[in-house]
Design a protein around this motif. Structure first.
Motif, PDB file in Angstrom:
ATOM      1  N   CYS A  29      37.399  41.370  43.483  1.00 28.11           N
ATOM      2  CA  CYS A  29      36.222  41.158  42.651  1.00 28.11           C
ATOM      3  C   CYS A  29      35.484  39.930  43.187  1.00 28.11           C
ATOM      4  O   CYS A  29      35.985  39.211  44.050  1.00 28.11           O
ATOM      5  CB  CYS A  29      36.630  40.919  41.192  1.00 28.11           C
ATOM      6  N   HIS A  30      34.288  39.696  42.669  1.00 27.84           N
ATOM      7  CA  HIS A  30      33.589  38.434  42.914  1.00 27.84           C
ATOM      8  C   HIS A  30      33.590  37.643  41.612  1.00 27.84           C
ATOM      9  O   HIS A  30      33.207  38.178  40.565  1.00 27.84           O
ATOM     10  CB  HIS A  30      32.171  38.687  43.405  1.00 27.84           C
ATOM     11  N   VAL A  31      34.052  36.411  41.683  1.00 24.94           N
ATOM     12  CA  VAL A  31      34.093  35.548  40.499  1.00 24.94           C
ATOM     13  C   VAL A  31      33.021  34.485  40.644  1.00 24.94           C
ATOM     14  O   VAL A  31      32.978  33.775  41.655  1.00 24.94           O
ATOM     15  CB  VAL A  31      35.464  34.860  40.347  1.00 24.94           C
ATOM     16  N   VAL A  73      32.717  43.587  39.937  1.00 20.40           N
ATOM     17  CA  VAL A  73      33.405  44.524  40.833  1.00 20.40           C
ATOM     18  C   VAL A  73      32.382  45.568  41.267  1.00 20.40           C
ATOM     19  O   VAL A  73      31.699  46.138  40.418  1.00 20.40           O
ATOM     20  CB  VAL A  73      34.572  45.215  40.104  1.00 20.40           C
ATOM     21  N   THR A  74      32.256  45.799  42.553  1.00 17.28           N
ATOM     22  CA  THR A  74      31.242  46.741  43.043  1.00 17.28           C
ATOM     23  C   THR A  74      31.822  47.664  44.109  1.00 17.28           C
ATOM     24  O   THR A  74      32.497  47.202  45.026  1.00 17.28           O
ATOM     25  CB  THR A  74      30.050  45.979  43.656  1.00 17.28           C
ATOM     26  N   HIS A  75      31.551  48.942  43.978  1.00 15.13           N
ATOM     27  CA  HIS A  75      31.862  49.923  45.022  1.00 15.13           C
ATOM     28  C   HIS A  75      30.553  50.539  45.488  1.00 15.13           C
ATOM     29  O   HIS A  75      29.800  51.072  44.665  1.00 15.13           O
ATOM     30  CB  HIS A  75      32.750  51.044  44.482  1.00 15.13           C
ATOM     31  N   ALA A  88      38.315  52.414  35.117  1.00 15.88           N
ATOM     32  CA  ALA A  88      38.393  53.178  36.372  1.00 15.88           C
ATOM     33  C   ALA A  88      37.739  52.403  37.518  1.00 15.88           C
ATOM     34  O   ALA A  88      38.253  52.404  38.648  1.00 15.88           O
ATOM     35  CB  ALA A  88      37.735  54.539  36.202  1.00 15.88           C
ATOM     36  N   ILE A  89      36.634  51.743  37.238  1.00 15.62           N
ATOM     37  CA  ILE A  89      35.938  50.998  38.297  1.00 15.62           C
ATOM     38  C   ILE A  89      36.765  49.783  38.727  1.00 15.62           C
ATOM     39  O   ILE A  89      36.910  49.498  39.918  1.00 15.62           O
ATOM     40  CB  ILE A  89      34.521  50.591  37.825  1.00 15.62           C
ATOM     41  N   VAL A  90      37.327  49.065  37.754  1.00 18.75           N
ATOM     42  CA  VAL A  90      38.165  47.905  38.086  1.00 18.75           C
ATOM     43  C   VAL A  90      39.416  48.355  38.840  1.00 18.75           C
ATOM     44  O   VAL A  90      39.814  47.747  39.845  1.00 18.75           O
ATOM     45  CB  VAL A  90      38.541  47.126  36.804  1.00 18.75           C
TER      46      VAL A  90
END
Lengths: 242, 242
Positions: free
Chosen positions: A44-46, A100-102, A36-38
């Motif tokens: 995203c940050h790699v 991945v950040t929200h 769900a978060i992805v």
């Protein structure tokens, strides 16, 4: 995504480095939370290690770059130009970390020390592999559909030279953990009488009115089904339990 | 932040690894652009190399974690618990990479290949150093003021034991670059007649109605000046030039 802060993390850490150590009550290891978060993210940050471009001794340093991502099943996908140094480095199979950040809100407590943020994040470790040519069109269609559902039926699909110029990489979402904070301030008992207002300032990513380009504007072209559905499907802010 | 795509990057790359190579027309190296992007963010992604917690040969791997950040002058600051493995690792002076990203819109072109995103990002390389005890209160006050201007006058300041439990680190924003895409789709000429609608779907971070915690709700406590000013000061979406 409501979460009892006294509960143990959901699921089992897949490895030592993917184990949540700080604020472990925020940890989740189950597929539903991770997915769900992805799926709520467009980018995203790699991070990966490198030595090129470093002026000193060749000591490895981490590079962290934002890039578009999407999920198919249990894998995370990214794409980019064949000529991109990041894509080439990742295609070589180096260790990578995808985050991945929200950010969902600012948490105002009565003491400065207890201020916090509400957020949902996923950190995944692994190595990318190159998606074979035969699987590229389907993977890129899935990206279009993820960027904007239905768009894969509207845009001109990539031709052979465009496919050739594009590298698609995938990484399993196995060695991954999620962290979620979605509750109000937790002040120390002795701060209960401090007169500061306490609560949450929620933040949400809002979908604004589409802006047509010059040609679509000049011809008065109506919004396509993909964009109309996108506006209707605005998920609104992530829920939280104060 | 309006930007002519045919213009050369603004400013000079500070080092080889901080030089923008892909889509270099999006590159900026001037202080104003760097600062504005950092100041618009509540969090960054910090990447660094590690070997602990890795099950294999001790090969270094990158770790990338989200954390709150703020800027004072030409330095970026982060904070965390004395016990945090990330903070301890960064305090040891390893190479770090700090990335700040804002996603401003989805860019729909007529061809799948020309789809893009509008964004503002900063990537900074460097090493963190520990902020001395004597400077911690001022640095943390600046954080409060950055999180929410005026909040530093409302919240109970950190006491000695809280200051002792908190590590504050700073990194110079010298070896840094910014990347900005803030324009509409750029289709190839031959796609001009493809019938897909093209344009930008802008995204914005919206400030929603504050949610008081139980005690502030029960006592009907009015919103404090900091929160009222925050709601009034909503910057709205980032501008772009189609």
């Amino acid at each position: 995504m409501s979460h009892d802060i006294d509960a143990a993390p959901v699921g089992t850490p897949p490895s030592r480095r993917a184990t949540i150590r700080r604020a472990s009550e925020r940890g989740h290891y189950d597929r539903d939370t991770l997915h769900a978060i992805v799926d709520a993210a467009w980018l995203c940050h790699v991070a990966f290690t490198d030595t090129r471009g470093h002026d000193e001794s060749g000591e490895p340093f981490a590079v962290c770059l934002p890039t578009a991502c999407w999920r198919i099943g249990e894998a995370l996908y990214i794409h980019g130009s064949n000529g991109s140094p990041m894509m080439r480095r990742l295609a070589s199979g180096v260790n990578a970390c995808v985050t991945v950040t929200h950010l969902d809100g600012l948490v105002l407590a009565r003491s400065a020390f207890s201020h916090s943020m509400n957020y949902r994040s996923v950190v995944a470790y692994g190595r990318f592999t190159v998606v074979p040519d035969a699987d590229k069109p389907a993977a890129l269609d899935a990206f279009m559909a993820r960027l904007l559902p239905g768009r894969e039926h509207e845009a001109r699909p990539a031709d052979d030279s465009e496919l050739k110029a594009t590298l698609v990489l995938s990484m399993p979402l196995e060695e991954a953990s999620a962290k979620v904070r979605n509750w109000g301030p937790r002040d120390k008992d002795q701060d209960g009488d401090h007169p500061a207002w306490a609560g949450v300032l929620p933040l949400a990513t809002t979908r604004l009115a589409p802006v047509p380009d010059e040609r679509s504007r000049a011809t008065g072209q109506p919004l396509p089904p993909s964009v109309r559905a996108w506006l209707d499907a605005d998920p609104g802010p992530a829920p939280f339990s104060s």
